[in-house]
Design a protein around this motif. Structure first.
Motif, mmCIF file in Angstrom:
data_model
loop_
_atom_site.group_PDB
_atom_site.id
_atom_site.type_symbol
_atom_site.label_atom_id
_atom_site.label_comp_id
_atom_site.label_asym_id
_atom_site.label_seq_id
_atom_site.Cartn_x
_atom_site.Cartn_y
_atom_site.Cartn_z
ATOM 1 N N ILE A 100 0.842 -1.188 0.000
ATOM 2 C CA ILE A 100 0.000 0.000 0.000
ATOM 3 C C ILE A 100 0.881 1.244 0.000
ATOM 4 C CG2 ILE A 100 -1.863 1.212 1.153
ATOM 5 C CD1 ILE A 100 -2.622 -1.555 0.134
ATOM 6 N N LEU A 101 0.728 2.062 -1.032
ATOM 7 C CA LEU A 101 1.486 3.309 -1.113
ATOM 8 C C LEU A 101 0.776 4.392 -0.319
ATOM 9 C CD1 LEU A 101 2.456 3.368 -4.898
ATOM 10 C CD2 LEU A 101 3.837 2.614 -2.965
ATOM 11 N N GLN A 102 1.538 5.156 0.432
ATOM 12 C CA GLN A 102 0.985 6.224 1.242
ATOM 13 C C GLN A 102 0.903 7.506 0.417
ATOM 14 O OE1 GLN A 102 -0.170 5.587 4.315
ATOM 15 N NE2 GLN A 102 0.492 3.463 3.996
ATOM 16 N N GLY A 103 -0.166 8.279 0.650
ATOM 17 C CA GLY A 103 -0.288 9.581 -0.002
ATOM 18 C C GLY A 103 -0.725 9.485 -1.452
ATOM 19 N N ASP A 104 -0.839 10.651 -2.074
ATOM 20 C CA ASP A 104 -1.258 10.748 -3.469
ATOM 21 C C ASP A 104 -0.052 11.021 -4.356
ATOM 22 O OD1 ASP A 104 -3.962 10.429 -2.782
ATOM 23 O OD2 ASP A 104 -4.140 12.574 -2.335
ATOM 24 N N ILE A 105 -0.238 10.790 -5.645
ATOM 25 C CA ILE A 105 0.830 11.083 -6.593
ATOM 26 C C ILE A 105 1.060 12.594 -6.613
ATOM 27 C CG2 ILE A 105 -0.792 11.186 -8.512
ATOM 28 C CD1 ILE A 105 1.438 10.057 -10.297
#
Length: 343
Positions: free
Chosen positions: A274-279
């Motif tokens: 799971i990647l944290q934050g937005d692009i």
């Protein structure tokens, strides 16, 4: 397949942002493509994947010079596309074509599909008579799996999958060698996607075509591509053969993308990344490695310096400072995750 048909070096596209009463003051730029280097061999399919907004479609249009690059080189069969005159570019377009993403917007609703397919034949003056053009249109329709009698119908009379076949027929009309397929199946039902992909593969074998296949569905790319390139925020972060990349992804971003692919077997467990934050915004991308704001392994080095391409073996190229420290761990579903071992 050792000879390169397409070579891209230092390709950059920044879209200026203007403000003011007359919009004559540039206050910034959208860095859609920010220094790409890759090649495509004759007869192969290079898959280009990444999140929406990473610059995939812009890259395809830059290669065909549908939009002008800010800087960089695009060489097609040894010729620099960016330096050609309009007349030379028109001649070269016989070799390079595109299949657009949206089959509902890529066809003129006022033209019959026969006229749409025949239009490039008229532009490039390939056939002298209308009868020859109509014969070519019927042959193309039959080749993409449509009834030649459909040539007199209009786009609104066809489904999305049929319209995409018409788009493919139009791209094939002038016998190109290279086709940019810009997410050609993303707007189609899953059952229709497989049919269109199989058609593209059959046409490649029959006509010796070379594809740049742009998509965000990694399962689709795995099926059709010989090599796969992963883009993030205008830059390429990983490039490898399809088998190598899916079996042993090395960049944390690629690992996160692959972990998000749905597993058809519910009994198999998959470890999600799971990647944290937005692009981040391409107007003001992060310093150093643009992925460091979302990377679980980022260090101060990642924030300060942009990583360079590194060959990790088997022509597997990765842009990551810590690729040697990431230890792959395989689970039962072949998904690869990574950790940095403690000292």
């Amino acid at each position: 397949m050792s000879q390169n048909l397409l070579e891209v070096k230092g390709l950059v596209k920044h879209f200026p942002i203007h403000r003011g009463i007359l919009f004559n003051k540039q206050v910034g730029a959208v860095k859609a493509v920010d220094g790409l280097n890759f090649s495509v061999k004759k007869g192969e399919t290079l898959g280009l994947v990444g999140e929406s907004g990473c610059g995939k479609s812009t890259t395809g249009r830059l290669i065909l010079r549908l939009i002008e690059p800010t800087s960089g080189e695009v060489k097609f069969d040894g010729r620099d596309v960016t330096s050609l005159s309009p007349s030379e570019m028109r001649e070269l377009r016989r070799e390079m074509q595109i299949v657009f993403q949206n089959p509902y917007a890529s066809l003129d609703p006022r033209m019959t599909i026969g006229d749409s397919i025949a239009e490039p034949l008229l532009v490039h003056k390939i056939f002298k008579t209308r009868g020859e053009r109509e014969k070519r249109v019927r042959e193309l329709l039959e080749r993409v799996g449509l009834n030649p009698m459909y040539a007199e119908r209009y786009p609104h009379e066809f489904s999305g999958g049929q319209r995409q076949r018409i788009g493919i027929a139009r791209a094939l009309a002038i016998n190109p060698r290279f086709i940019v397929a810009d997410e050609p199946v993303s707007a189609l039902d899953v059952s229709v996607q497989a049919q269109v992909l199989n058609l593209l593969e059959d046409l490649q074998k029959e006509f010796g075509l070379t594809y740049l296949f742009i998509a965000h569905n990694l399962s689709t790319v795995e099926h059709i591509s010989d090599r796969v390139a992963v883009m993030y925020l205008g830059r390429m972060v990983e490039l490898a053969s399809s088998l190598e990349l899916y079996a042993n992804p090395k960049h944390p971003y690629t690992q996160a993308l692959l972990s998000a692919v749905p597993e058809p077997d519910p009994t198999k467990k998959k470890q999600r990344v799971i990647l944290q934050g937005d692009i981040p915004s391409p107007v003001n991308p992060p310093s150093g490695c643009t992925f460091h704001t979302r990377c679980p392994f980022a260090t101060d080095l990642c924030k300060a310096e942009a990583p360079v391409w590194r060959d990790t073996g088997n022509e597997h190229m990765v842009a990551c400072h810590h690729v040697d420290k990431l230890v792959p761990t395989r689970d039962a579903s072949r998904t690869v995750t990574a950790t940095i071992p403690k000292a």
